[in-house]
Design a protein around this motif. Structure first.
Motif, mmCIF file in Angstrom:
data_model
loop_
_atom_site.group_PDB
_atom_site.id
_atom_site.type_symbol
_atom_site.label_atom_id
_atom_site.label_comp_id
_atom_site.label_asym_id
_atom_site.label_seq_id
_atom_site.Cartn_x
_atom_site.Cartn_y
_atom_site.Cartn_z
ATOM 1 N N ARG A 124 0.835 -1.204 0.000
ATOM 2 C CA ARG A 124 0.000 0.000 0.000
ATOM 3 C C ARG A 124 0.874 1.260 0.000
ATOM 4 O O ARG A 124 1.586 1.516 0.976
ATOM 5 C CB ARG A 124 -0.860 -0.004 1.265
ATOM 6 C CG ARG A 124 -1.687 1.232 1.461
ATOM 7 C CD ARG A 124 -2.250 1.289 2.884
ATOM 8 N NE ARG A 124 -3.068 2.474 3.039
ATOM 9 C CZ ARG A 124 -3.451 2.951 4.217
ATOM 10 N NH1 ARG A 124 -3.082 2.341 5.339
ATOM 11 N NH2 ARG A 124 -4.185 4.031 4.286
ATOM 12 N N TYR B 91 4.044 4.662 3.226
ATOM 13 C CA TYR B 91 3.985 3.795 4.404
ATOM 14 C C TYR B 91 5.157 2.824 4.533
ATOM 15 O O TYR B 91 5.238 2.072 5.503
ATOM 16 C CB TYR B 91 2.660 3.014 4.402
ATOM 17 C CG TYR B 91 1.460 3.915 4.551
ATOM 18 C CD1 TYR B 91 1.219 4.572 5.749
ATOM 19 C CD2 TYR B 91 0.575 4.124 3.493
ATOM 20 C CE1 TYR B 91 0.123 5.408 5.899
ATOM 21 C CE2 TYR B 91 -0.527 4.958 3.628
ATOM 22 C CZ TYR B 91 -0.742 5.601 4.835
ATOM 23 O OH TYR B 91 -1.822 6.436 4.985
ATOM 24 N N ASN C 254 -3.387 1.983 16.334
ATOM 25 C CA ASN C 254 -3.301 2.694 15.068
ATOM 26 C C ASN C 254 -4.679 2.558 14.424
ATOM 27 O O ASN C 254 -4.981 1.546 13.781
ATOM 28 C CB ASN C 254 -2.220 2.122 14.148
ATOM 29 C CG ASN C 254 -2.049 2.964 12.887
ATOM 30 O OD1 ASN C 254 -2.881 3.838 12.604
ATOM 31 N ND2 ASN C 254 -0.999 2.707 12.116
ATOM 32 N N ALA D 85 -5.864 4.083 12.023
ATOM 33 C CA ALA D 85 -5.839 4.392 10.583
ATOM 34 C C ALA D 85 -6.872 5.485 10.268
ATOM 35 O O ALA D 85 -6.979 6.450 11.025
ATOM 36 C CB ALA D 85 -6.033 3.121 9.757
ATOM 37 N N ALA D 86 -7.662 5.336 9.202
ATOM 38 C CA ALA D 86 -8.564 6.425 8.802
ATOM 39 C C ALA D 86 -9.646 6.706 9.847
ATOM 40 O O ALA D 86 -10.160 7.827 9.928
ATOM 41 C CB ALA D 86 -9.195 6.110 7.451
ATOM 42 N N HIS E 121 -9.666 9.842 12.168
ATOM 43 C CA HIS E 121 -10.155 11.164 11.789
ATOM 44 C C HIS E 121 -11.678 11.256 11.769
ATOM 45 O O HIS E 121 -12.224 12.330 11.573
ATOM 46 C CB HIS E 121 -9.597 11.528 10.401
ATOM 47 C CG HIS E 121 -8.158 11.172 10.233
ATOM 48 N ND1 HIS E 121 -7.167 11.761 10.978
ATOM 49 C CD2 HIS E 121 -7.513 10.235 9.459
ATOM 50 C CE1 HIS E 121 -5.984 11.226 10.647
ATOM 51 N NE2 HIS E 121 -6.180 10.294 9.731
ATOM 52 N N HIS F 236 0.751 6.318 14.803
ATOM 53 C CA HIS F 236 0.658 6.326 13.343
ATOM 54 C C HIS F 236 2.045 6.133 12.757
ATOM 55 O O HIS F 236 3.038 6.621 13.326
ATOM 56 C CB HIS F 236 0.093 7.662 12.838
ATOM 57 C CG HIS F 236 -1.251 7.960 13.391
ATOM 58 N ND1 HIS F 236 -2.402 7.371 12.918
ATOM 59 C CD2 HIS F 236 -1.633 8.744 14.429
ATOM 60 C CE1 HIS F 236 -3.430 7.788 13.629
ATOM 61 N NE2 HIS F 236 -2.993 8.618 14.552
ATOM 62 N N LEU F 237 2.089 5.486 11.626
ATOM 63 C CA LEU F 237 3.361 5.344 10.905
ATOM 64 C C LEU F 237 3.846 6.700 10.416
ATOM 65 O O LEU F 237 5.019 7.050 10.518
ATOM 66 C CB LEU F 237 3.168 4.409 9.705
ATOM 67 C CG LEU F 237 2.835 2.953 10.044
ATOM 68 C CD1 LEU F 237 2.092 2.295 8.893
ATOM 69 C CD2 LEU F 237 4.102 2.191 10.375
ATOM 70 N N THR F 238 2.899 7.467 9.852
ATOM 71 C CA THR F 238 3.257 8.744 9.232
ATOM 72 C C THR F 238 2.966 9.899 10.194
ATOM 73 O O THR F 238 2.202 9.745 11.157
ATOM 74 C CB THR F 238 2.435 8.952 7.943
ATOM 75 O OG1 THR F 238 1.038 8.951 8.271
ATOM 76 C CG2 THR F 238 2.732 7.863 6.924
ATOM 77 N N ILE G 40 0.847 12.541 10.739
ATOM 78 C CA ILE G 40 -0.454 12.956 10.204
ATOM 79 C C ILE G 40 -0.572 14.477 10.114
ATOM 80 O O ILE G 40 -1.330 14.994 9.300
ATOM 81 C CB ILE G 40 -1.632 12.360 11.017
ATOM 82 C CG1 ILE G 40 -1.540 12.726 12.502
ATOM 83 C CG2 ILE G 40 -1.708 10.854 10.824
ATOM 84 C CD1 ILE G 40 -2.770 12.312 13.322
ATOM 85 N N ARG H 12 0.621 15.919 6.701
ATOM 86 C CA ARG H 12 -0.029 15.384 5.504
ATOM 87 C C ARG H 12 -1.264 16.227 5.143
ATOM 88 O O ARG H 12 -1.350 17.380 5.518
ATOM 89 C CB ARG H 12 -0.368 13.903 5.743
ATOM 90 C CG ARG H 12 0.901 13.059 5.963
ATOM 91 C CD ARG H 12 0.576 11.592 6.094
ATOM 92 N NE ARG H 12 -0.051 11.083 4.873
ATOM 93 C CZ ARG H 12 -0.676 9.907 4.792
ATOM 94 N NH1 ARG H 12 -0.740 9.116 5.851
ATOM 95 N NH2 ARG H 12 -1.224 9.518 3.654
ATOM 96 N N ARG I 75 -6.249 14.914 7.629
ATOM 97 C CA ARG I 75 -5.597 13.984 8.580
ATOM 98 C C ARG I 75 -5.084 14.695 9.832
ATOM 99 O O ARG I 75 -4.611 14.054 10.767
ATOM 100 C CB ARG I 75 -4.419 13.275 7.917
ATOM 101 C CG ARG I 75 -4.818 12.351 6.787
ATOM 102 C CD ARG I 75 -3.623 11.569 6.253
ATOM 103 N NE ARG I 75 -3.855 11.162 4.889
ATOM 104 C CZ ARG I 75 -4.545 10.069 4.526
ATOM 105 N NH1 ARG I 75 -5.036 9.266 5.426
ATOM 106 N NH2 ARG I 75 -4.722 9.784 3.251
HETATM 107 C C1 DQA Z 1 -2.156 6.125 9.440
HETATM 108 C C2 DQA Z 1 -2.505 7.571 9.044
HETATM 109 C C3 DQA Z 1 -3.969 7.694 8.646
HETATM 110 O O1 DQA Z 1 -4.272 9.039 8.271
HETATM 111 C C4 DQA Z 1 -4.298 6.789 7.482
HETATM 112 O O2 DQA Z 1 -5.675 6.842 7.184
HETATM 113 C C5 DQA Z 1 -3.830 5.383 7.689
HETATM 114 C C6 DQA Z 1 -2.539 5.145 8.340
HETATM 115 C C7 DQA Z 1 -0.653 5.937 9.715
HETATM 116 O O3 DQA Z 1 -0.299 4.955 10.350
HETATM 117 O O4 DQA Z 1 0.159 6.762 9.284
HETATM 118 O O5 DQA Z 1 -4.465 4.446 7.234
HETATM 119 O O6 DQA Z 1 -2.858 5.812 10.634
#
Ligand code: DQA
Length: 145
Positions: free
Chosen positions: A17, A22, A73, A75-76, A79, A99-101, A103, A106, A110
């Motif tokens: 993905r 990521y 985590n 993920a979406a 938010h 979160h990996l990134t 947020i 970005r 997010r």
């Molecule tokens: C995420 C960041 C979220 O905005 C995104 O929707 C994800 C991954 C992250 O780990 O960076 O699915 O949670």
């Protein structure tokens, strides 16, 4: 000490993905790193992923009395999900948002986390290392209490 790692939608696709966002590690790779570190720190971890909001909520509810902390985590759902936020708030099991990134660096949608106010803290932007930092934070919040 028992720590529950929960992963939200699309994190099962890690590795393929958007690797430029990521990274190339799969969720299984990350889990293996978490388990290795958990063994060294002598804590037990459970590691789960779901694409279904209700399943994540069920796992959060069941964490009460069964786990000392949750590393999440979302993920979406981070938010959007007031339901996840309410579940975290209801069970009062210390929860670390990860979160990996980063947020905040970005897209604007997010930047807001609806779960952040009910979590003990947020770790983001360190790739797979966010999970290890989350593990350490989950141990710390239990130690200082
Ligand atoms: C995420 C960041 C979220 O905005 C995104 O929707 C994800 C991954 C992250 O780990 O960076 O699915 O949670």
């Amino acid at each position: 000490m028992k720590i529950l790692f929960l992963n939200g939608p699309n994190l099962n696709l890690l590795g393929t993905r958007e690797p430029e966002v990521y990274g190339r590690m799969t969720l299984a790779d990350i889990e293996a790193q978490v388990r290795q570190q958990a063994e060294q720190l002598e804590v037990t971890v459970d590691f789960r992923q779901s694409n279904v909001e209700g399943e994540l909520i069920g796992w959060i509810q069941q964490a009460k009395g069964n786990f000392d902390a949750i590393v999440l985590n979302a993920a979406a759902y981070t938010h959007t999900s007031i339901a996840l936020r309410d579940a975290i708030s209801a069970v009062a099991v210390p929860t670390i948002e990860i979160h990996l990134t980063n947020i905040h660096a970005r897209e604007e949608f997010r930047h807001n986390s609806v779960i952040a106010p009910v979590c003990r803290g947020q770790i983001c932007g360190f790739g797979a290392k966010s999970y290890i930092l989350g593990l350490e934070a989950a141990i710390d919040v239990n130690d200082v209490k």
